[in-house]
Motif scaffolding. Structure first.
Motif, PDB file in Angstrom:
ATOM      1  N   GLU A  87      34.563  31.996  40.923  1.00  0.00           N
ATOM      2  CA  GLU A  87      34.999  33.374  41.149  1.00  0.00           C
ATOM      3  C   GLU A  87      35.599  33.902  39.848  1.00  0.00           C
ATOM      4  O   GLU A  87      36.023  33.142  38.990  1.00  0.00           O
ATOM      5  N   MET A 121      29.026  40.552  43.967  1.00  0.00           N
ATOM      6  CA  MET A 121      29.447  39.160  43.776  1.00  0.00           C
ATOM      7  C   MET A 121      30.970  39.032  43.706  1.00  0.00           C
ATOM      8  O   MET A 121      31.572  38.228  44.430  1.00  0.00           O
ATOM      9  N   SER A 175      31.774  26.819  43.897  1.00  0.00           N
ATOM     10  CA  SER A 175      31.268  28.065  43.299  1.00  0.00           C
ATOM     11  C   SER A 175      32.357  28.694  42.431  1.00  0.00           C
ATOM     12  O   SER A 175      33.525  28.305  42.487  1.00  0.00           O
ATOM     13  N   PHE A 211      29.212  37.858  47.421  1.00  0.00           N
ATOM     14  CA  PHE A 211      27.801  37.499  47.521  1.00  0.00           C
ATOM     15  C   PHE A 211      27.459  36.392  46.517  1.00  0.00           C
ATOM     16  O   PHE A 211      28.026  36.319  45.424  1.00  0.00           O
ATOM     17  N   GLU A 212      26.493  35.533  46.886  1.00  0.00           N
ATOM     18  CA  GLU A 212      25.871  34.627  45.923  1.00  0.00           C
ATOM     19  C   GLU A 212      24.897  35.436  45.061  1.00  0.00           C
ATOM     20  O   GLU A 212      24.438  36.515  45.463  1.00  0.00           O
ATOM     21  N   TRP A 213      24.522  34.874  43.901  1.00  0.00           N
ATOM     22  CA  TRP A 213      23.656  35.596  42.961  1.00  0.00           C
ATOM     23  C   TRP A 213      22.366  36.082  43.618  1.00  0.00           C
ATOM     24  O   TRP A 213      22.014  37.260  43.523  1.00  0.00           O
ATOM     25  N   ASP A 214      21.648  35.166  44.268  1.00  0.00           N
ATOM     26  CA  ASP A 214      20.327  35.536  44.804  1.00  0.00           C
ATOM     27  C   ASP A 214      20.422  36.637  45.847  1.00  0.00           C
ATOM     28  O   ASP A 214      19.569  37.534  45.902  1.00  0.00           O
ATOM     29  N   ASP A 215      21.461  36.573  46.679  1.00  0.00           N
ATOM     30  CA  ASP A 215      21.628  37.610  47.704  1.00  0.00           C
ATOM     31  C   ASP A 215      21.974  38.959  47.063  1.00  0.00           C
ATOM     32  O   ASP A 215      21.457  40.006  47.473  1.00  0.00           O
ATOM     33  N   ASP A 268      34.563  25.226  47.280  1.00  0.00           N
ATOM     34  CA  ASP A 268      33.165  24.824  47.536  1.00  0.00           C
ATOM     35  C   ASP A 268      32.384  24.608  46.240  1.00  0.00           C
ATOM     36  O   ASP A 268      31.177  24.397  46.255  1.00  0.00           O
ATOM     37  N   SER A 311      24.739  43.291  53.226  1.00  0.00           N
ATOM     38  CA  SER A 311      23.419  42.777  52.821  1.00  0.00           C
ATOM     39  C   SER A 311      22.291  43.703  53.254  1.00  0.00           C
ATOM     40  O   SER A 311      21.171  43.603  52.781  1.00  0.00           O
TER      41      SER A 311
END
Length: 807
Positions: free
Chosen positions: A199, A335, A197, A340-344, A195, A308
């Motif tokens: 890792e 992460m 992103s 997790f994505e950064w903001d989450d 996608d 979360s």
């Protein structure tokens, strides 16, 4: 918990001794009895420990984890007996058997898990969390060696290893099945996912096993038992297996074993070398990584909720800057391990972590070289760098008025990572530990952060557990209090205020006076045993017990002793109430000036204590190897509580609270919690002197203070300093030129000379007040009455309702 009478407890003791040691009671040593009693206590509390954990799981309770590099818990035997409701019956049973309870209990070595106020505060907080029925646990390191065992040889501090674990520690339970792997070093590889992103994977890391040892934290007679989890660093199983097979490379792996075990080897290793600094950093990461991984594992097991929602069930309080790596480490776990994505991940992290600041001293706000973190924790450095980038960009775009302040706000600046800044940016709450301390943080030391995050800053004035520092260490005073106001104060310490009704009651005042006199007699015997010096039990016991640091100004105290000695030498018939000045303190091994002050105190004592011409009117005592157990003997006997730090430097202090609670009168500057003590007891029940924090900060900022002017204009000061430099107190090749030059040529950085005159005046007022016995006793009772405000129960209720949101 079970209730025993004396006879039943004696029977239980004998039975346990037979089963555990195969001995008759007459053949049992004090140590045998200590371990048998510990076994009885653990049998009592273990079922409640399990029930408490089960209750938290069943009710899906929100829990707090208190992360601290220090937990100065002292001895646990009497505390656990008291909280289990067994202390009185155990004492009676031992006396029935012809044994002295104190001789039995002192077989427990003070746990070497802390150094000073920071660690003792953490211990008091755990006691209050459990006693108030909150779900909360401590997380620390199981150091094999404490700070050091202090010995005084020819007036010099000598540091010996404090191997407190050389005997079995009966309160801990090893939990091998809950061990966690912590990784250091190696290198990081980035991979693009389908996608788009990224890792991250880690290679060639050094793996260390964090093995937990759990210590029960027993609530006061409420069947709640929380946990202090202490992590021990050990080789991972693969490393251990490899070590067993690798005969040819044995010595290489022996070195590695040594370095792994050092992580939990020593409290505060010497950081004057690069290796020492790196070891401290390893310790801090080891603590936070093991703790956070354990918390997340437990959350997944006990809650049917997405990760979360971690912040709905968990809050992590970091005690000072030492555990600040919790911020990037939680980001890493969320992460890299949990996807997790950064903001989450940032949303979860900044809603889970809260930060307590304990200092305004810049040297105590930790900073680490960027290269050290890059090498030791490469992935964490990437995350810290990203946090810093986003934070600085946020200031640039959202707060253009602060753009010029970015170098002083940036987490990474001057090739260093600033840990306090990291903690502020990555947490939802930042609290100081006394009203004035918090105001200094908001208006000076962290002013720009306060501008950015005004809702984040709050105050939580420190407190102490009155169960240990009054009920346990001063039972006669506790009984006298209960006799007049009933026992409700034990669970509701604010009820101590009812003592004000008795502040003019002659029989009660006399009873309090007798208790104090008895405690002074006990301490006088200890002093004679430890030092060989006989002191006057009816003299004023003037006490300064705390870490030896320039800002705490033990130097001002000993200058006053020299001044009094000089006065008596000039006028031996001077009418002065006899004084005993009692010091106890450890200086950091590499802190030269602090060690010089210890040497000076001993040198003054060696002259003053044996000068027949002053008729025993002055004695100077330094009790070596200060720890919790020694404090428990000194505090109940104190008449004067010396809290004389340079205003603005002491965040709070807790020794002031402990001595106040035991009826001592505070002599102090307007610093830390002294201000709040003064506001409660009134000006007439405390002795305040010296510069204010505002005046001190103004001198630092604008100058205007010249120590040499005082030296030239005050004969008393000049005489004392000259005596240090080349006179009576500098004779016999013992000279204190470093102290002399620090005062006069570094311009007295902690304002010892500036506050000298008002300090002398306050001592004159003390002398006058002490001669009026009824007035002094009334002051003492007033201080005890108001001390309930400084119970850690009050502090913890404030944390629980305002920060932790615990039920």
């Amino acid at each position: 918990m079970n209730t025993y009478n004396k006879e039943a407890f004696v029977t239980l003791l004998k039975d346990k001794l037979t089963r555990k040691n195969i001995k008759h009671i007459d053949d049992a040593t004090d140590q045998d009895l200590y371990y048998v009693i510990a076994s009885i206590v653990k049998d009592e509390l273990n079922p409640h420990w399990l029930q408490t954990q089960d209750k938290y799981v069943k009710n899906e309770t929100r829990e707090v984890y208190y992360l601290s590099m220090e937990f100065l818990i002292g001895r646990l035997m009497e505390s656990n007996l008291l909280n289990c409701g067994l202390l009185e019956v155990c004492n009676e049973a031992l006396k029935e058997l012809g044994r002295n309870p104190e001789d039995i209990y002192k077989n427990e070595h003070d746990a070497g898990l802390g150094n000073g106020g920071l660690g003792r505060l953490a211990a008091c907080f755990l006691d209050s969390i459990a006693s108030l029925n909150y779900a909360g646990h401590g997380s620390g390191i199981r150091y094999r060696y404490g700070l050091f065992e202090q010995r005084i040889i020819h007036g010099n501090q000598v540091e010996l290893p404090d191997y407190w674990l050389k005997e079995e520690y009966p309160w801990e339970t090893r939990k091998t099945d809950e061990a966690i792997e912590v990784e250091f070093g190696g290198h990081v590889q980035m991979h693009a996912k389908n996608d788009g992103s990224l890792e991250f994977s880690y290679h060639d890391t050094d793996k260390v096993m964090a093995v937990p040892y759990d210590v029960p934290v027993v609530g006061y007679q409420n069947e709640v038992v929380n946990t202090l989890r202490l992590w021990s660093a050990e080789l991972s199983p693969e490393e251990s297996d490899f070590l067993a097979e690798a005969n040819g490379q044995y010595y290489h792996h022996l070195d590695h074993t040594h370095s792994v075990e050092q992580i939990s080897g020593f409290l505060y290793p010497d950081d004057s070398s690069y290796e020492g600094k790196e070891l401290r950093l390893k310790q801090q990461f080891f603590l936070v990584s093991a703790t956070l991984q354990g918390i997340i594992k437990k959350f997944k097991k006990n809650h049917d909720l997405p990760l979360s929602s971690l912040y709905e069930k968990v809050v992590i309080q970091i005690n000072d800057t030492h555990p600040s790596l919790a911020v990037p480490e939680l980001m890493r776990i969320l992460m890299d391990d949990e996807g997790f994505e950064w903001d989450d991940a940032w949303h979860v992290t900044t809603n889970v972590i809260a930060y307590t600041n304990h200092t305004t001293l810049s040297e105590a706000l930790e900073k680490w070289p960027t290269t050290m973190i890059q090498q030791l924790l490469p992935r964490l450095y990437m995350i810290i760098d990203e946090i810093n980038e986003r934070f600085c960009k946020g200031i640039w775009f959202d707060h253009p008025e602060l753009r010029h302040e970015i170098p002083g706000l940036a987490i990474i600046a001057d090739d260093q990572v600033h840990m306090a800044r990291l903690a502020i940016v990555g947490s939802f709450s930042v609290n100081g530990v006394a009203r004035i301390h918090t105001e200094i943080l908001k208006n000076k030391e962290m002013k720009n952060f306060y501008t950015l995050f005004p809702d984040r800053f709050n105050n939580k004035t420190n407190g102490i557990t009155h169960r240990r520092w009054l009920l346990q260490v001063n039972p006669c005073l506790s009984n006298a209090i209960t006799d007049v106001i009933g026992p409700q104060w034990i669970k509701q310490p604010n009820k101590l205020i009812s003592l004000l009704r008795y502040s003019n009651d002659a029989p009660f005042l006399e009873k309090i006076n007798k208790v104090k006199q008895s405690n002074k007699q006990t301490l006088a015997k200890i002093i004679q045993q430890k030092t060989g010096v006989v002191i006057d039990e009816h003299s004023i016991f003037d006490v300064q017990i705390k870490r030896l640091h320039e800002y705490k100004r033990q130097l001002l105290n000993i200058f006053h002793v020299i001044y009094l000695y000089n006065e008596l030498k000039e006028n031996p018939t001077m009418d002065i109430t006899p004084r005993t000045f009692i010091f106890a303190a450890k200086a950091a091994p590499s802190y030269h000036l602090a060690k010089e002050v210890i040497k000076l105190i001993h040198h003054v004592a060696s002259i003053v204590n044996y000068d027949k011409t002053i008729n025993d009117k002055l004695k100077v005592i330094f009790l070596e190897n200060y720890n919790v157990s020694l404090a428990e003997k000194i505090i109940p006997a104190a008449d004067i509580s010396e809290q004389i730090s340079t205003a603005s430097k002491e965040a709070s202090g807790t020794g002031n609270m402990k001595m106040m609670m035991n009826g001592a009168i505070t002599l102090g500057t307007l610093d830390g919690a002294n201000i709040e003590i003064k506001d409660l007891v009134g000006d007439e029940n405390i002795f305040i002197f010296g510069l204010t924090a505002k005046e001190v900060l103004n001198y630092y900022q604008h100058g205007g203070y010249v120590a040499k002017d005082i030296y030239h204009n005050d004969d008393r000061v000049r005489k004392i300093l000259d005596q240090l430099n080349h006179g009576e107190f500098g004779a016999h090749e013992i000279e204190f030129k470093d102290i002399f030059y620090n005062i006069l040529y570094h311009n007295d950085p902690y304002f010892v000379l500036k506050d000298f005159d008002p300090y002398i005046e306050s001592h004159e007022l003390i002398e006058r007040a002490y001669r009026d016995k009824k007035y002094w006793q009334k002051m003492s009772v007033t201080n005890i009455a108001y001390s309930g405000k400084f119970s850690s129960d009050r502090t913890i209720r404030e944390y629980a309702s305002e920060i932790w949101k615990l039920r």
